[in-house]
Design an enzyme around this catalytic site. Sequence first.
Site, PDB file in Angstrom:
ATOM      1  N   LYS A  44       0.838  -1.209   0.000  1.00  0.00           N
ATOM      2  CA  LYS A  44       0.000   0.000   0.000  1.00  0.00           C
ATOM      3  C   LYS A  44       0.868   1.251   0.000  1.00  0.00           C
ATOM      4  CE  LYS A  44      -3.479   2.788   0.519  1.00  0.00           C
ATOM      5  NZ  LYS A  44      -4.412   3.057  -0.579  1.00  0.00           N
TER       6      LYS A  44
ATOM      7  N   CYS B 148      -4.052  10.635   1.754  1.00  0.00           N
ATOM      8  CA  CYS B 148      -3.234   9.438   1.493  1.00  0.00           C
ATOM      9  C   CYS B 148      -1.886   9.776   0.859  1.00  0.00           C
ATOM     10  CB  CYS B 148      -4.009   8.495   0.578  1.00  0.00           C
ATOM     11  SG  CYS B 148      -5.418   7.792   1.385  1.00  0.00           S
TER      12      CYS B 148
HETATM   13  N1  SAJ Z   1      -2.187  14.978  -8.264  1.00  0.00           N
HETATM   14  C1  SAJ Z   1      -1.308  15.702  -9.070  1.00  0.00           C
HETATM   15  N2  SAJ Z   1      -0.872  15.124 -10.224  1.00  0.00           N
HETATM   16  C2  SAJ Z   1      -1.258  13.880 -10.614  1.00  0.00           C
HETATM   17  C3  SAJ Z   1      -2.147  13.155  -9.786  1.00  0.00           C
HETATM   18  C4  SAJ Z   1      -2.603  13.728  -8.609  1.00  0.00           C
HETATM   19  O1  SAJ Z   1      -0.941  16.832  -8.764  1.00  0.00           O
HETATM   20  O2  SAJ Z   1      -0.836  13.423 -11.674  1.00  0.00           O
HETATM   21  C5  SAJ Z   1      -2.638  15.546  -6.999  1.00  0.00           C
HETATM   22  C6  SAJ Z   1      -4.149  15.657  -6.893  1.00  0.00           C
HETATM   23  O3  SAJ Z   1      -4.590  16.912  -7.379  1.00  0.00           O
HETATM   24  C7  SAJ Z   1      -4.356  15.554  -5.379  1.00  0.00           C
HETATM   25  C8  SAJ Z   1      -3.249  14.600  -4.960  1.00  0.00           C
HETATM   26  O4  SAJ Z   1      -2.258  14.654  -5.976  1.00  0.00           O
HETATM   27  O5  SAJ Z   1      -4.152  16.790  -4.751  1.00  0.00           O
HETATM   28  C9  SAJ Z   1      -3.704  13.154  -4.741  1.00  0.00           C
HETATM   29  O6  SAJ Z   1      -4.667  12.847  -5.711  1.00  0.00           O
HETATM   30  P1  SAJ Z   1      -4.802  11.340  -6.288  1.00  0.00           P
HETATM   31  O7  SAJ Z   1      -5.925  11.315  -7.233  1.00  0.00           O
HETATM   32  O8  SAJ Z   1      -3.487  10.890  -6.751  1.00  0.00           O
HETATM   33  O9  SAJ Z   1      -5.097  10.403  -5.080  1.00  0.00           O
HETATM   34  P2  SAJ Z   1      -6.197  10.432  -3.935  1.00  0.00           P
HETATM   35  O10 SAJ Z   1      -5.799  11.273  -2.786  1.00  0.00           O
HETATM   36  O11 SAJ Z   1      -7.565  10.635  -4.451  1.00  0.00           O
HETATM   37  O12 SAJ Z   1      -5.916   8.954  -3.501  1.00  0.00           O
HETATM   38  C10 SAJ Z   1      -6.946   8.065  -3.297  1.00  0.00           C
HETATM   39  C11 SAJ Z   1      -6.553   7.332  -2.051  1.00  0.00           C
HETATM   40  N3  SAJ Z   1      -7.687   6.568  -1.613  1.00  0.00           N
HETATM   41  C12 SAJ Z   1      -8.619   7.248  -0.885  1.00  0.00           C
HETATM   42  O13 SAJ Z   1      -8.516   8.434  -0.639  1.00  0.00           O
HETATM   43  C13 SAJ Z   1      -9.758   6.479  -0.425  1.00  0.00           C
HETATM   44  C14 SAJ Z   1      -5.372   6.448  -2.277  1.00  0.00           C
HETATM   45  O14 SAJ Z   1      -5.200   5.568  -1.141  1.00  0.00           O
HETATM   46  C15 SAJ Z   1      -5.525   5.628  -3.534  1.00  0.00           C
HETATM   47  O15 SAJ Z   1      -4.340   4.886  -3.761  1.00  0.00           O
HETATM   48  C16 SAJ Z   1      -5.787   6.556  -4.717  1.00  0.00           C
HETATM   49  O16 SAJ Z   1      -7.022   7.247  -4.447  1.00  0.00           O
HETATM   50  C17 SAJ Z   1      -5.972   5.760  -5.990  1.00  0.00           C
HETATM   51  O17 SAJ Z   1      -5.449   6.226  -7.004  1.00  0.00           O
HETATM   52  O18 SAJ Z   1      -6.612   4.711  -5.941  1.00  0.00           O
END
Ligand code: SAJ
Length: 431
Positions: free
Chosen positions: A212, A266
């Site tokens: 994880k 996360c």
């Molecule tokens: N972000 C960037 N660039 C990217 C991708 C994301 O700047 O290329 C930023 C986003 O704007 C945000 C942050 O990073 O601020 C995180 O966003 P994310 O979409 O990568 O991930 P999260 O926070 O939505 O992660 C969730 C988490 N699960 C839950 O919140 C229930 C994480 O444990 C999972 O691994 C992830 O989703 C997933 O991708 O499954």
Amino acid sequence: MYLNDKKIAIYGLGHIGLPTAAILASNDLEVIGADINPDNVDKINKGICSFKEPGLDELVKKVVENDKLKATTDLEEAARLADILIVIVPTPIDDKKNADLSYVISACKSISHGLNKGNLVIIESTVPPETGTNVVKDILEESGLICGKDFHLAYSPERALPNNTIYEMTHNTRIVGGYNQESADMASQLYSYITEGDIIIVKNMTSAEMVKLMENTYRDVNIALANEFALLCEKIDVDVNEVINSANYHPRVNIHTPGPGVGGHCIPVDPYFLIELGRKYDVKTRLLDASRAINNYMPEHVLELLLKYKTDKEDYSVGILGMAYKGNVDDIRESPSIDLIKLLESYDFDVYVNDPHVSSEIIESYDVESISYPDALKCDCVILMTDHDLYKDLKADMLPNKFIISTRPILDADEFRKEGINFQAIGNIYR
Ligand code: SAJ
């Protein structure tokens, strides 16, 4: 199937716990939701979900009406009644960036007071490696029962993207690590009951804990790489998103997207659990430290762009589009917008924030004024921080003061620039 007539207790009814409880209950299993927040418990027992997640409202309402899901604040009673107990409580970091395991420890202490022979305990909360073997096991054995013999213990991390949680929970692969093989087998039977995805049993609990953390740290490091590319691209005549998208046509390249920083509970948090592991075993985590530093710097970079390209007008107003940590969610945990707001406090700007998904009360609790979208666009400088769908229709003629800083690749810079807008973007500066 050993699950028939088994009762399941879910500890922690938040963004992951409540969907987990509802999905299990919708598979005809009797589920007890155990949570320390009485308001949350009351709402759930009325079939109400306290946060936005597509499809969850209906699912919770259905399983509560069918008496398949009941919530309680009596954590010990839930343990006494349940055969399978799943812990899905938050693991934030403290001000020293160490894992705060207090919620996990508290839930496990409650469980140990009601643990019965034959029970299966599963930890889903994201935890530092070795938490299962070095912390959880000992607390549960305070019950007098022996782990692996009298009760079973396993670890299986959640993997669900907000706004797509129910689909991902019922389709994604699940990773399972057991205290022993029997524990792993019992846990994988449970998950195979609710997901069409594969169940991968790894060597042990610590391995599953590590999987994880590696997944989310991979994302944080790759976002930092994209952000550092953006900082370089600002010095040359390049649009960072065009070059990243072009590079990603390479079959083995997957550069992530630059942004104003990394939010959520996360991705910006989990790497610190590995950094802590490095300190524990004297391993230098140079890349993880540097990636966290780069991503934490990005809100400061947004401020640098504002200070560099703003006019000297008195009573300068700044309109921030988006408080949430990412597009189309109502979650502001670790949001880069909060970091930017704190940085702006040292200057005498009039700061306003618009967010269609976040209440004015929450926004104004950060000592800024909540503002409508049209009024935010009238500010001297508009800063697009969150890629909500609403902002994707922004047009040049909606910006009377002709100055915007975009931190997300959802607007076409050239469209704005040919209308005389001073359009500055992370990774794509207008000279
Ligand atoms: N972000 C960037 N660039 C990217 C991708 C994301 O700047 O290329 C930023 C986003 O704007 C945000 C942050 O990073 O601020 C995180 O966003 P994310 O979409 O990568 O991930 P999260 O926070 O939505 O992660 C969730 C988490 N699960 C839950 O919140 C229930 C994480 O444990 C999972 O691994 C992830 O989703 C997933 O991708 O499954």
